[in-house]
Design a protein around this motif. Sequence first.
Motif, PDB file in Angstrom:
ATOM      1  N   PRO A 290      17.850  35.063 -51.376  1.00  0.00           N
ATOM      2  CA  PRO A 290      18.486  34.406 -50.223  1.00  0.00           C
ATOM      3  C   PRO A 290      17.803  34.691 -48.876  1.00  0.00           C
ATOM      4  O   PRO A 290      17.651  33.785 -48.052  1.00  0.00           O
ATOM      5  N   GLY A 291      17.358  35.926 -48.650  1.00  0.00           N
ATOM      6  CA  GLY A 291      16.691  36.253 -47.387  1.00  0.00           C
ATOM      7  C   GLY A 291      15.381  35.495 -47.247  1.00  0.00           C
ATOM      8  O   GLY A 291      15.074  34.932 -46.181  1.00  0.00           O
ATOM      9  N   GLU A 292      14.597  35.473 -48.311  1.00  0.00           N
ATOM     10  CA  GLU A 292      13.323  34.752 -48.285  1.00  0.00           C
ATOM     11  C   GLU A 292      13.543  33.254 -48.094  1.00  0.00           C
ATOM     12  O   GLU A 292      12.816  32.588 -47.356  1.00  0.00           O
TER      13      GLU A 292
ATOM     14  N   ASP B 284      10.169  39.116 -43.343  1.00  0.00           N
ATOM     15  CA  ASP B 284      11.170  39.111 -44.409  1.00  0.00           C
ATOM     16  C   ASP B 284      11.625  40.536 -44.716  1.00  0.00           C
ATOM     17  O   ASP B 284      11.122  41.510 -44.134  1.00  0.00           O
ATOM     18  N   THR B 285      12.560  40.668 -45.647  1.00  0.00           N
ATOM     19  CA  THR B 285      13.170  41.978 -45.930  1.00  0.00           C
ATOM     20  C   THR B 285      12.142  42.989 -46.441  1.00  0.00           C
ATOM     21  O   THR B 285      12.132  44.149 -45.996  1.00  0.00           O
ATOM     22  N   ASN B 286      11.299  42.569 -47.379  1.00  0.00           N
ATOM     23  CA  ASN B 286      10.301  43.497 -47.931  1.00  0.00           C
ATOM     24  C   ASN B 286       9.437  44.080 -46.818  1.00  0.00           C
ATOM     25  O   ASN B 286       9.153  45.278 -46.796  1.00  0.00           O
TER      26      ASN B 286
ATOM     27  N   VAL C 205       9.212  39.758 -32.548  1.00  0.00           N
ATOM     28  CA  VAL C 205       9.622  39.733 -33.955  1.00  0.00           C
ATOM     29  C   VAL C 205      10.918  38.934 -34.117  1.00  0.00           C
ATOM     30  O   VAL C 205      11.873  39.124 -33.356  1.00  0.00           O
ATOM     31  N   ARG C 206      10.894  38.041 -35.100  1.00  0.00           N
ATOM     32  CA  ARG C 206      12.068  37.199 -35.346  1.00  0.00           C
ATOM     33  C   ARG C 206      12.374  37.181 -36.839  1.00  0.00           C
ATOM     34  O   ARG C 206      11.491  37.378 -37.670  1.00  0.00           O
ATOM     35  N   THR C 207      13.617  36.907 -37.137  1.00  0.00           N
ATOM     36  CA  THR C 207      13.992  36.760 -38.550  1.00  0.00           C
ATOM     37  C   THR C 207      15.290  35.952 -38.636  1.00  0.00           C
ATOM     38  O   THR C 207      15.660  35.274 -37.674  1.00  0.00           O
ATOM     39  N   VAL C 208      15.948  36.027 -39.791  1.00  0.00           N
ATOM     40  CA  VAL C 208      17.199  35.281 -39.988  1.00  0.00           C
ATOM     41  C   VAL C 208      18.315  36.270 -40.349  1.00  0.00           C
ATOM     42  O   VAL C 208      18.043  37.410 -40.732  1.00  0.00           O
ATOM     43  N   GLU C 209      19.544  35.796 -40.255  1.00  0.00           N
ATOM     44  CA  GLU C 209      20.698  36.686 -40.504  1.00  0.00           C
ATOM     45  C   GLU C 209      20.649  37.349 -41.877  1.00  0.00           C
ATOM     46  O   GLU C 209      20.950  38.533 -42.023  1.00  0.00           O
ATOM     47  N   MET C 210      20.282  36.576 -42.895  1.00  0.00           N
ATOM     48  CA  MET C 210      20.306  37.110 -44.252  1.00  0.00           C
ATOM     49  C   MET C 210      19.321  38.270 -44.432  1.00  0.00           C
ATOM     50  O   MET C 210      19.609  39.226 -45.154  1.00  0.00           O
ATOM     51  N   VAL C 211      18.177  38.198 -43.761  1.00  0.00           N
ATOM     52  CA  VAL C 211      17.215  39.302 -43.841  1.00  0.00           C
ATOM     53  C   VAL C 211      17.810  40.543 -43.179  1.00  0.00           C
ATOM     54  O   VAL C 211      17.716  41.664 -43.715  1.00  0.00           O
ATOM     55  N   GLN C 212      18.446  40.346 -42.063  1.00  0.00           N
ATOM     56  CA  GLN C 212      19.087  41.486 -41.391  1.00  0.00           C
ATOM     57  C   GLN C 212      20.127  42.125 -42.326  1.00  0.00           C
ATOM     58  O   GLN C 212      20.187  43.350 -42.446  1.00  0.00           O
ATOM     59  N   ILE C 213      20.902  41.295 -42.980  1.00  0.00           N
ATOM     60  CA  ILE C 213      21.930  41.810 -43.911  1.00  0.00           C
ATOM     61  C   ILE C 213      21.257  42.575 -45.057  1.00  0.00           C
ATOM     62  O   ILE C 213      21.667  43.679 -45.409  1.00  0.00           O
ATOM     63  N   GLU C 214      20.204  41.985 -45.617  1.00  0.00           N
ATOM     64  CA  GLU C 214      19.546  42.613 -46.773  1.00  0.00           C
ATOM     65  C   GLU C 214      18.926  43.977 -46.433  1.00  0.00           C
ATOM     66  O   GLU C 214      18.868  44.857 -47.281  1.00  0.00           O
TER      67      GLU C 214
END
Lengths: 377, 166
Positions: free
Chosen positions: B90-92, B11-13, B33-42
């Motif tokens: 939103p990222g979480e 996640d972003t943190n 390592v994987r994540t979602v678009e919103m985390v990348q934006i944050e």
Amino acid sequence: MEQISEGLSLPDLGRRVAYARERIGFSQEQMAEKLGFRDRQTIQAIEGGHRRVAIEEMVRLISVTGQSLDFFTDPFRLVGEGNFTFRAGEADEAGLEQFQERAGRWIALWRHFAAKSEKTPNPLRFRLAIDEHSSYEDAQAAGEELGKLWRLGDVPSESLRKTAEDQLGLLILDTDMPEGISVAACQLQSGDAILINRQEHRGRRNFDLAHEIFHVLTWQALPPRRVDKTEPKGYKDKRIEQLAENFAGSLLMPRLLVKHHWEARPEEADIHDWLKAVAKRFRVTAIALKWRLLCLDLLKKADLSHIDDQRLVLSSANQNGHRELPAAYSRRFMEKMGWAVDRGELSVRRLASLLEVTIEELAELFVAHGLTPAFEL
Amino acid sequence: MPSVREIIYVDTNVVLEAQRTGCLSDMMERFDVRTVEMVQIETQTGDRRRKGYVTVNMEEFSVKVTINKVTDVHLLQATARAPSFPALDPGERDLLAFVASEDPTSLLLTTADKAAVKTACQLGLENRLISLEEIAVRCGKNPALKRQYLRSWLSQVRAEFLFDTL
């Protein structure tokens, strides 16, 4: 009527579905048809909170209404509820709308966690015995009596905020507002809120609070306009605002105390210096004190021509020359937010985003209110 | 380095703390390592002049991290299963909703937020949670992390939610 055992069951979902339907001008029958339900009763049951909404139904609902998913599921926003009034000079409608959206989020945050954390919320709502037939003297008497009832003491503005929070269950927040807005109030079924522009002079903030308490306590009988201009034009609007001014003046500057100061003033004292000194004691503006003296007939209309309002402006700086700026929001509000974060009821990043600060600034905000941040991120 | 790297969702943190403490690059080498678009934006949002701003090398991040797209269906499924889901950022939210739709036995999830840990437990992901400290150790690093990124913190918070002792 179709029943489903799985799906969404959120506290406010039914009301939001109804609000979204009304916004696109659909009847329950039309909505049922668009969503592929056999009968209107299914929509009725969803809106009444008696039936869950299946995930595929929710996807269709989002598509039909054109609303976002958050519109239906986010607990930290006011959707189709809350009456706002703004005390504003030159603020434009777009700025007011934008601020209302932000303020609605803070109020919704408070409401959500107040409901979760308080075992016995006060079910009573208070009102002031003032209506359209009341005179300015009635409003002054109401202010005086309320001050006595609440035991506000010699400097009423010192304890007014806490007393109003305790006695009325009001949410009172110091916030940064768009230029031109000095204060706002919001009437909600679950509890009212007052938001004060923390950039204003302390004396102005205190007076605005007392003024808005009047609106909160008379909202049913004397509904204020959405934008309460500092200089209203229509007779009715002007009257409501003047009733509020009279109430606020007498609540913050009780007659006997003002009279005592007036009678004790040195004869050689310059009226401007005296007004400023006494206003400072009451923590109001010198101009508010001037009008209070006029209401009490201690100053005459003819005396006003000898008073230069420009010379009554008080400095916003304290003894060290620093501008006094209260920490944003309020200690009570931040305590509740700390409770929510500590229990895992609210994400730190979400709180920071709703309060429009970074995570580091959020930690500082807790400290500014004398609280220990409930996180180390 | 193992031939098949373990999958880890971040996640972003965690991304910002890993960057701040200098272990993000190691993490991206050692794990898938994987994540979602919103985390990348944050991780790119915010005012660089404001206190606490951390700059992530997006060129490297975009190449080495798999970024997933989240749909309303993912979000609705998580909302239906986890009562505390709407209280997340939103990222979480996007991250947990996406991870909950994947096969949980083949992945690890790292978050340092109490509400996110609570929601992860509600989504049945409690055994997939891992602290940033643990990840750093597996990368052969020992950075000075803030408290909520430590093994001890995660262990305590997870236990509090699972045994309902809060």
